[in-house]
Design a protein around this motif. Structure first.
Motif, short mmCIF file in Angstrom:
data_model
loop_
_atom_site.label_atom_id
_atom_site.label_comp_id
_atom_site.label_asym_id
_atom_site.label_seq_id
_atom_site.Cartn_x
_atom_site.Cartn_y
_atom_site.Cartn_z
N ARG A 126 0.84 -1.19 0.00
CA ARG A 126 0.00 0.00 0.00
C ARG A 126 0.87 1.24 0.00
O ARG A 126 2.01 1.23 0.49
CB ARG A 126 -0.95 0.02 1.19
CG ARG A 126 -0.29 0.05 2.55
CD ARG A 126 -1.30 -0.08 3.68
NE ARG A 126 -0.66 -0.16 4.98
CZ ARG A 126 -0.45 0.90 5.77
NH1 ARG A 126 -0.85 2.11 5.40
NH2 ARG A 126 0.15 0.76 6.93
N TYR A 141 -3.08 14.47 -6.84
CA TYR A 141 -3.11 13.08 -7.26
C TYR A 141 -4.27 12.78 -8.20
O TYR A 141 -5.26 13.53 -8.27
CB TYR A 141 -3.17 12.15 -6.04
CG TYR A 141 -4.44 12.23 -5.23
CD1 TYR A 141 -5.54 11.40 -5.51
CD2 TYR A 141 -4.56 13.11 -4.16
CE1 TYR A 141 -6.70 11.46 -4.75
CE2 TYR A 141 -5.71 13.17 -3.39
CZ TYR A 141 -6.78 12.35 -3.69
OH TYR A 141 -7.92 12.41 -2.95
N HIS A 143 -6.67 9.36 -9.21
CA HIS A 143 -7.03 8.00 -8.81
C HIS A 143 -8.01 7.42 -9.82
O HIS A 143 -9.12 7.95 -9.98
CB HIS A 143 -7.65 7.98 -7.42
CG HIS A 143 -8.01 6.61 -6.94
ND1 HIS A 143 -9.19 6.33 -6.30
CD2 HIS A 143 -7.33 5.43 -7.01
CE1 HIS A 143 -9.23 5.04 -5.98
NE2 HIS A 143 -8.12 4.48 -6.41
N PHE A 149 -2.97 4.93 -9.70
CA PHE A 149 -2.88 6.07 -8.77
C PHE A 149 -1.57 6.77 -9.10
O PHE A 149 -0.52 6.13 -9.19
CB PHE A 149 -2.89 5.61 -7.32
CG PHE A 149 -2.72 6.73 -6.33
CD1 PHE A 149 -3.82 7.43 -5.88
CD2 PHE A 149 -1.46 7.09 -5.86
CE1 PHE A 149 -3.67 8.48 -4.98
CE2 PHE A 149 -1.31 8.13 -4.96
CZ PHE A 149 -2.42 8.82 -4.52
N LEU A 200 -3.56 9.85 3.10
CA LEU A 200 -4.41 8.88 2.43
C LEU A 200 -3.64 7.58 2.28
O LEU A 200 -2.41 7.56 2.26
CB LEU A 200 -4.90 9.39 1.08
CG LEU A 200 -3.91 9.65 -0.06
CD1 LEU A 200 -3.50 8.37 -0.78
CD2 LEU A 200 -4.54 10.61 -1.07
N GLU A 201 -4.39 6.49 2.19
CA GLU A 201 -3.82 5.17 1.95
C GLU A 201 -4.47 4.62 0.70
O GLU A 201 -5.70 4.67 0.56
CB GLU A 201 -4.10 4.24 3.13
CG GLU A 201 -3.45 4.68 4.43
CD GLU A 201 -3.82 3.75 5.58
OE1 GLU A 201 -2.93 3.50 6.42
OE2 GLU A 201 -4.96 3.29 5.63
N VAL A 202 -3.65 4.10 -0.20
CA VAL A 202 -4.21 3.51 -1.42
C VAL A 202 -3.61 2.12 -1.61
O VAL A 202 -2.39 1.92 -1.46
CB VAL A 202 -3.98 4.40 -2.65
CG1 VAL A 202 -2.50 4.68 -2.87
CG2 VAL A 202 -4.59 3.80 -3.90
N SER A 203 -4.47 1.15 -1.86
CA SER A 203 -4.07 -0.21 -2.19
C SER A 203 -4.73 -0.56 -3.52
O SER A 203 -5.43 0.26 -4.12
CB SER A 203 -4.53 -1.18 -1.10
OG SER A 203 -5.95 -1.25 -1.05
N ARG A 206 -8.65 -0.20 -2.75
CA ARG A 206 -9.40 1.00 -2.35
C ARG A 206 -8.45 2.16 -2.00
O ARG A 206 -7.25 1.97 -1.80
CB ARG A 206 -10.27 0.70 -1.14
CG ARG A 206 -9.50 0.39 0.14
CD ARG A 206 -10.42 -0.13 1.22
NE ARG A 206 -9.71 -0.34 2.49
CZ ARG A 206 -9.73 0.54 3.49
NH1 ARG A 206 -10.40 1.66 3.38
NH2 ARG A 206 -9.06 0.28 4.60
N LEU A 207 -9.06 3.33 -1.92
CA LEU A 207 -8.37 4.53 -1.42
C LEU A 207 -9.17 5.06 -0.25
O LEU A 207 -10.40 5.14 -0.30
CB LEU A 207 -8.28 5.58 -2.52
CG LEU A 207 -7.57 6.90 -2.15
CD1 LEU A 207 -6.88 7.50 -3.39
CD2 LEU A 207 -8.54 7.96 -1.59
N SER A 208 -8.48 5.41 0.82
CA SER A 208 -9.16 5.97 1.99
C SER A 208 -8.34 7.11 2.58
O SER A 208 -7.13 7.18 2.36
CB SER A 208 -9.38 4.89 3.06
OG SER A 208 -8.15 4.34 3.49
#
Length: 208
Positions: A126, A141, A143, A149, A200-203, A206-208
Motif C-alpha cells: 500500500r 493526485y 485515482h 494512482f 491517504l492510503e491507497v491499495s 481502495r483509497l481511503s
C-alpha cells in the motif's frame, strides 16, 4: 527545494519508468540541474527532484526492508525527533521514514515542520501519502480505481505527462465562486489535492 512524483499501477502491471521520467521532466526548471533519484519495483515507481546543493543532496530514496519514501520535507527540531524515535539518519526524509515506522500514520501530528510525502509499504503493498498541518508543501493526485494512482507535487506533472487530460472541473469552479469549495478541489477535472493535515492510503482495492 524538492518536488516529488510517482505512480502505482492498481492492476498489478509493472510501473513504467518512461511515464515516471515524463512526470519528472514536467517539473524540471530551466538552467537548474536537480539530482533525481528514482526507485521502482513492480507496480510502484517513485522519484524526487532535489534542487538543493551540498551534502544534503539526494542520491537515492531512503529505504528500509519494510518501506521506501519520496519526500519534500524540512523538519523542525530534528535532533529532538531523533531522540524520540531512537534513530540517527542524517537527512530529514530518512528521519521522516523512521518516524512513520515509529509512530505510524496516526502519529504524523507529532512531527514539526513542512512535509509532503509518499511512502510505499512493501509488505502491505500500500502507498501512504501525507501533508503537514499547514499544507505548505503541495501534493496532487489522480485515482483511477482498479487502474492507476499517480501523485505529484505540481498538477501539471500529471496532465503534462499524459496521465489525464487538462480540463477545467466546472463543478469545482462553481463551488469556488459560491464559496463552497471542497478541501480536495483542484479546479482541474480528475485531479484532487490532498488537504493539509491529512494522509491517504491507497491499495489495489481502495483509497481511503
Amino acid at each position: 527545494m524538492r518536488l516529488i512524483c510517482g505512480v502505482f499501477n492498481l492492476d498489478g502491471a509493472d510501473a513504467s519508468e518512461r511515464l515516471l521520467r515524463a512526470m519528472v521532466a514536467q517539473m524540471e526548471v530551466p538552467r537548474l540541474r536537480p539530482a533525481t533519484p528514482v526507485w521502482r519495483d513492480g507496480p510502484v515507481a517513485l522519484a524526487v527532484l532535489d534542487f538543493s546543493s551540498g551534502p544534503g543532496r539526494s542520491q537515492s530514496l531512503p529505504e528500509t526492508s519494510a518501506a521506501v519514501i519520496a519526500a519534500d520535507v524540512p523538519l523542525d527540531e530534528p535532533e529532538a525527533l531523533r531522540a524520540v524515535v531512537r534513530s540517527t539518519p542524517l537527512h530529514d526524509d530518512a528521519l521522516l521514514l523512521a518516524a512513520l515506522d515509529h509512530f505510524g500514520e496516526p502519529g504524523l501530528h507529532r512531527l514539526l515542520g513542512d512535509f509532503a510525502f509518499a511512502c510505499w509499504k512493501k509488505k502491505e503493498q500500500r502507498l501512504v501519502c501525507g501533508r503537514d498541518v499547514f499544507g505548505v508543501r503541495p501534493l496532487s493526485y489522480v485515482h483511477r480505481p482498479g487502474k492507476l494512482f499517480a501523485f505529484a507535487s505540481l498538477p501539471h506533472a500529471l496532465y503534462g505527462a499524459g496521465i489525464i487530460d487538462k480540463k477545467i472541473d466546472e463543478e469545482a469552479l462553481a463551488r469556488w465562486f459560491a464559496r463552497g469549495r471542497q478541501a480536495d478541489d483542484s479546479l482541474l477535472s480528475g485531479i484532487r489535492r490532498l488537504p493539509p493535515a491529512h494522509y491517504l492510503e491507497v491499495s489495489r482495492e481502495r483509497l481511503s
